[in-house]
Write an enzyme that holds these catalytic residues in place. Sequence first.
Site, PDB file in Angstrom:
ATOM      1  N   ILE A  22     -17.472  47.767 -41.897  1.00  0.00           N
ATOM      2  CA  ILE A  22     -16.695  47.332 -43.130  1.00  0.00           C
ATOM      3  C   ILE A  22     -17.503  46.744 -44.297  1.00  0.00           C
ATOM      4  O   ILE A  22     -16.934  46.268 -45.194  1.00  0.00           O
ATOM      5  CB  ILE A  22     -15.868  45.964 -42.443  1.00  0.00           C
ATOM      6  CG1 ILE A  22     -16.696  45.070 -41.802  1.00  0.00           C
ATOM      7  CG2 ILE A  22     -14.902  46.376 -41.772  1.00  0.00           C
ATOM      8  CD1 ILE A  22     -16.014  43.847 -41.575  1.00  0.00           C
ATOM      9  N   SER A  24     -21.846  46.880 -46.429  1.00  0.00           N
ATOM     10  CA  SER A  24     -23.040  47.203 -46.286  1.00  0.00           C
ATOM     11  C   SER A  24     -23.729  46.198 -47.511  1.00  0.00           C
ATOM     12  O   SER A  24     -23.270  45.911 -48.445  1.00  0.00           O
ATOM     13  CB  SER A  24     -23.622  48.436 -46.230  1.00  0.00           C
ATOM     14  OG  SER A  24     -23.071  49.178 -47.586  1.00  0.00           O
ATOM     15  N   GLY A  25     -25.215  46.297 -47.287  1.00  0.00           N
ATOM     16  CA  GLY A  25     -25.660  45.401 -48.468  1.00  0.00           C
ATOM     17  C   GLY A  25     -27.470  45.889 -48.235  1.00  0.00           C
ATOM     18  O   GLY A  25     -27.802  46.736 -47.649  1.00  0.00           O
ATOM     19  N   SER A  26     -28.157  44.833 -48.740  1.00  0.00           N
ATOM     20  CA  SER A  26     -29.673  45.268 -48.961  1.00  0.00           C
ATOM     21  C   SER A  26     -30.239  45.105 -47.488  1.00  0.00           C
ATOM     22  O   SER A  26     -31.254  45.477 -47.135  1.00  0.00           O
ATOM     23  CB  SER A  26     -30.239  44.187 -49.825  1.00  0.00           C
ATOM     24  OG  SER A  26     -30.065  42.835 -49.659  1.00  0.00           O
ATOM     25  N   ILE A  30     -22.582  45.893 -41.711  1.00  0.00           N
ATOM     26  CA  ILE A  30     -21.595  45.159 -41.203  1.00  0.00           C
ATOM     27  C   ILE A  30     -20.612  45.737 -40.497  1.00  0.00           C
ATOM     28  O   ILE A  30     -20.008  46.500 -40.932  1.00  0.00           O
ATOM     29  CB  ILE A  30     -21.117  43.994 -42.176  1.00  0.00           C
ATOM     30  CG1 ILE A  30     -22.520  43.156 -43.121  1.00  0.00           C
ATOM     31  CG2 ILE A  30     -20.468  42.895 -41.622  1.00  0.00           C
ATOM     32  CD1 ILE A  30     -21.973  42.830 -44.255  1.00  0.00           C
ATOM     33  N   LYS A  45     -23.635  41.740 -38.221  1.00  0.00           N
ATOM     34  CA  LYS A  45     -24.573  42.342 -38.965  1.00  0.00           C
ATOM     35  C   LYS A  45     -25.943  43.018 -38.351  1.00  0.00           C
ATOM     36  O   LYS A  45     -26.411  42.248 -37.607  1.00  0.00           O
ATOM     37  CB  LYS A  45     -25.186  40.987 -40.030  1.00  0.00           C
ATOM     38  CG  LYS A  45     -24.315  40.529 -40.879  1.00  0.00           C
ATOM     39  CD  LYS A  45     -24.709  39.396 -41.594  1.00  0.00           C
ATOM     40  CE  LYS A  45     -25.335  39.802 -42.998  1.00  0.00           C
ATOM     41  NZ  LYS A  45     -25.667  38.542 -43.699  1.00  0.00           N
ATOM     42  N   ASP A 135     -27.771  31.788 -54.522  1.00  0.00           N
ATOM     43  CA  ASP A 135     -27.050  32.970 -54.952  1.00  0.00           C
ATOM     44  C   ASP A 135     -25.678  32.689 -54.807  1.00  0.00           C
ATOM     45  O   ASP A 135     -24.813  33.321 -54.062  1.00  0.00           O
ATOM     46  CB  ASP A 135     -27.328  33.998 -54.066  1.00  0.00           C
ATOM     47  CG  ASP A 135     -27.195  35.548 -54.640  1.00  0.00           C
ATOM     48  OD1 ASP A 135     -26.686  35.702 -55.611  1.00  0.00           O
ATOM     49  OD2 ASP A 135     -27.085  36.404 -53.859  1.00  0.00           O
TER      50      ASP A 135
END
Length: 341
Positions: A22, A24-26, A30, A45, A135
């Site tokens: 569902i 994605s990131g750096s 996920i 994750k 952040d």
Amino acid sequence: MAGVMSVKDFIVATKYKLIRKIGSGSFGDIYVSINVTNGEEVAIKLESNRARHPQLLYESKVYRILQGGVGIPHIRWYGTEREYNVLVMDLLGPSLEDLFNFCSRRFTMKTVLMLADQMIGRIEYVHVKNFIHRDIKPDNFLMGIGRHCNKLFLIDFGLAKKYRDSRTRTHIPYREDKNLTGTARYASINAHLGIEQSRRDDMESLGYVLMYFNRGTLPWQGLKAATKKQKYEKISEKKMTTSVEHLCKGFPAEFPMYLSYTRGLRFDESPDYMYLRQLFRILFRTLNHQYDYTFDWTMLKQKAQQSQSSGVPGTNTTTQGATVPSAGVPAGVAPGGTTPQ
């Protein structure tokens, strides 16, 4: 994870089965997953254990320290599975960025003020636990699901930093040689200038998030530059030359008051969180709003459901041209790290 194995073969800690990706990131990907022992859905994750800059172990440790706080996702498990570092945590609803898009990129004052109250509370809790987030952005605030659907959660602590010793309460030293950490669009002016971040920077970033919700955009969005460095410089310059009064023009005085206060804090000064909450709470009452947790998206979703039940075709998935955000967004779907706007 593609090409390594199929999702259906991946079981975490002998009981968490991956269902679907569902986000994605750096850090990696996920997944919505299910606890096969009780049917409960969770978020997982995954980070490759060959990642150049692994952060999942660090993030899991920060989450452990923050456990028990209102609006902090619950951590179920951290460990390694095959060639992945794995963090199992609560499944949450959509982010405020998702919901902002769903509401045609404008929130009413009532929604902004109800959110501001919870957001200040979440950041204060993190600060009380001796960390700064670094952040603060709409993507990192998620609504809960089920009985927690009106509760705001703060996520993504991969960039968080301890700003004081938990035993001696000694504050980290002032420095001026730092690279920008976080998201340039919402970064404080001092963060742009390379000054070590502290509590004041999280609070200033929140001020920009609130004005983003009020205005729909910020004056330093969409600036063009040849390199990321030049873009950051342009954003910084625009931010510094845009007065608080101009940024908040047409909106209640409490917003420029908030930003002026946060920008005026000393490096090691503790923000007066209650003063800031009271600013917005008094404004909320002055405007005769009721704190009934009826957010803008609550109304839109109800309209969509009513249209669907009345047999109007095509209304169950979109309202005002935006996809209805659903439950099933994990704690931590927003990619960490520095982003260009």
